[in-house]
Design an enzyme around this catalytic site. Structure first.
Site, PDB file in Angstrom:
ATOM      1  N   HIS A  90     -14.209 -12.298   6.900  1.00 45.07           N
ATOM      2  CA  HIS A  90     -13.048 -11.503   6.506  1.00 45.07           C
ATOM      3  C   HIS A  90     -11.798 -12.384   6.574  1.00 45.07           C
ATOM      4  CE1 HIS A  90      -9.818  -8.563   6.612  1.00 45.07           C
ATOM      5  NE2 HIS A  90     -10.661  -7.719   6.050  1.00 45.07           N
ATOM      6  N   GLU A 160     -11.731 -10.046  -1.762  1.00 43.89           N
ATOM      7  CA  GLU A 160     -10.509  -9.482  -1.193  1.00 43.89           C
ATOM      8  C   GLU A 160      -9.386 -10.516  -1.292  1.00 43.89           C
ATOM      9  OE1 GLU A 160     -11.391  -6.275   1.908  1.00 43.89           O
ATOM     10  OE2 GLU A 160     -11.754  -8.163   2.917  1.00 43.89           O
TER      11      GLU A 160
HETATM   12  C1  PEP Z   1      -9.501  -5.158   4.463  1.00 49.85           C
HETATM   13  O1  PEP Z   1      -8.871  -5.626   5.407  1.00 49.85           O
HETATM   14  O2  PEP Z   1     -10.707  -5.432   4.319  1.00 49.85           O
HETATM   15  C2  PEP Z   1      -8.793  -4.302   3.533  1.00 49.85           C
HETATM   16  C3  PEP Z   1      -9.278  -4.156   2.340  1.00 49.85           C
HETATM   17  O3  PEP Z   1      -7.654  -3.726   4.011  1.00 49.85           O
HETATM   18  P1  PEP Z   1      -6.685  -2.717   3.191  1.00 49.85           P
HETATM   19  O4  PEP Z   1      -7.565  -1.729   2.493  1.00 49.85           O
HETATM   20  O5  PEP Z   1      -5.836  -2.102   4.243  1.00 49.85           O
HETATM   21  O6  PEP Z   1      -5.917  -3.557   2.239  1.00 49.85           O
END
Ligand code: PEP
Length: 247
Positions: A90, A160
């Protein structure tokens, strides 16, 4: 698949309320497509509360090994308490804990040894994005993390963008779709068995933008941080996902 990532949030009472609402309101036909990653301390509690449901329980991180590593949790330990999957890499682990691709590769190996499904999180920073380096960064994050590993058919990647996490800013759904297609190609070309992974999108998903994302062909679900802390908000997103995939 939709995954709730609670990060370092939750306590016994609020978890209890969350699970109660979830059980009463989650569409039954979608429940095996939902994953929850509570804090490691609360995994046992959530497993007990949801034990008669097919929801998947994951851990937010594992160490690359067990034994004399004070403060660590190994893949074997996570599997032993009943985790189905583990997040790996992550962006908060990469940034705050300086985790590098080489270490993440060891964690993936460790997850496989323990029979845990690894979910590899990747993403570029804002600076890398502005410099047009997104695809190069994602390619090297994938290649360095899975080279010479026989990935299995349930391997999942979560894309992400670091600049979208917790900021309320997101890329356009169509752009994510193109990136996800690229990620599938990169993984497939690294895989000796030609495996094509599911690719989840994560970064500021909420009730209002989720439909845009989930209608894209290469977006196979979402990893949800902030919006997953409130069970009602999370279930609104789950309901949108459920409606779209069962249409
Ligand atoms: C995450 O940290 O994996 C994430 C997607 O956070 P958020 O949805 O708050 O952007």
């Amino acid at each position: 698949m939709i995954i709730a990532n609670w990060k370092a949030n939750g306590d016994i009472l609020s978890n209890l309320k969350w699970c109660k609402f979830f059980i009463e309101n989650c569409p039954k036909e979608i429940i095996s497509n939902i994953g929850i990653t509570p804090s490691s301390l609360h995994i046992g509690q959530i497993k007990d509360l949801l034990e008669s449901f097919e929801v998947k329980i994951g851990i937010q991180d594992i160490d690359s090994d067990g034994g004399p590593r004070t403060g660590s949790i190994s893949g074997e330990m996570a599997a032993d308490i009943g985790c189905d999957f583990t997040l790996i890499g992550h962006s908060e682990r990469r940034t705050l804990f300086k985790e590098r691709n080489e270490l993440l590769k060891q964690k993936i190996e460790s997850a496989y040894q323990a029979n845990l499904q690894p979910i590899l999180c990747i993403g570029e920073t804002l600076e890398e994005n502005k410099q047009g380096k997104t695809m190069d960064i994602l390619k090297s994050q994938i290649e360095e993390a899975i080279s010479n590993i026989t990935i299995k058919e349930d391997f999942i990647v979560a894309y992400e963008p670091v600049w979208a996490i917790g900021t309320g800013i997101t890329p356009k759904a169509k752009d994510i779709n193109v990136i996800h297609e690229f990620i599938k190609d990169v993984v497939q070309s690294q895989s000796s068995d030609n495996e094509v992974p599911l690719v989840l999108y994560g970064g500021s998903i909420n009730e209002s933008n989720s439909e845009d994302f989930f209608t894209q062909i290469n977006i196979d679900g979402g990893l949800i941080g902030g919006a997953s802390l409130d069970a009602e908000e999370f279930l609104k997103i789950v309901n949108i996902y459920s409606r779209l995939i069962t249409q």
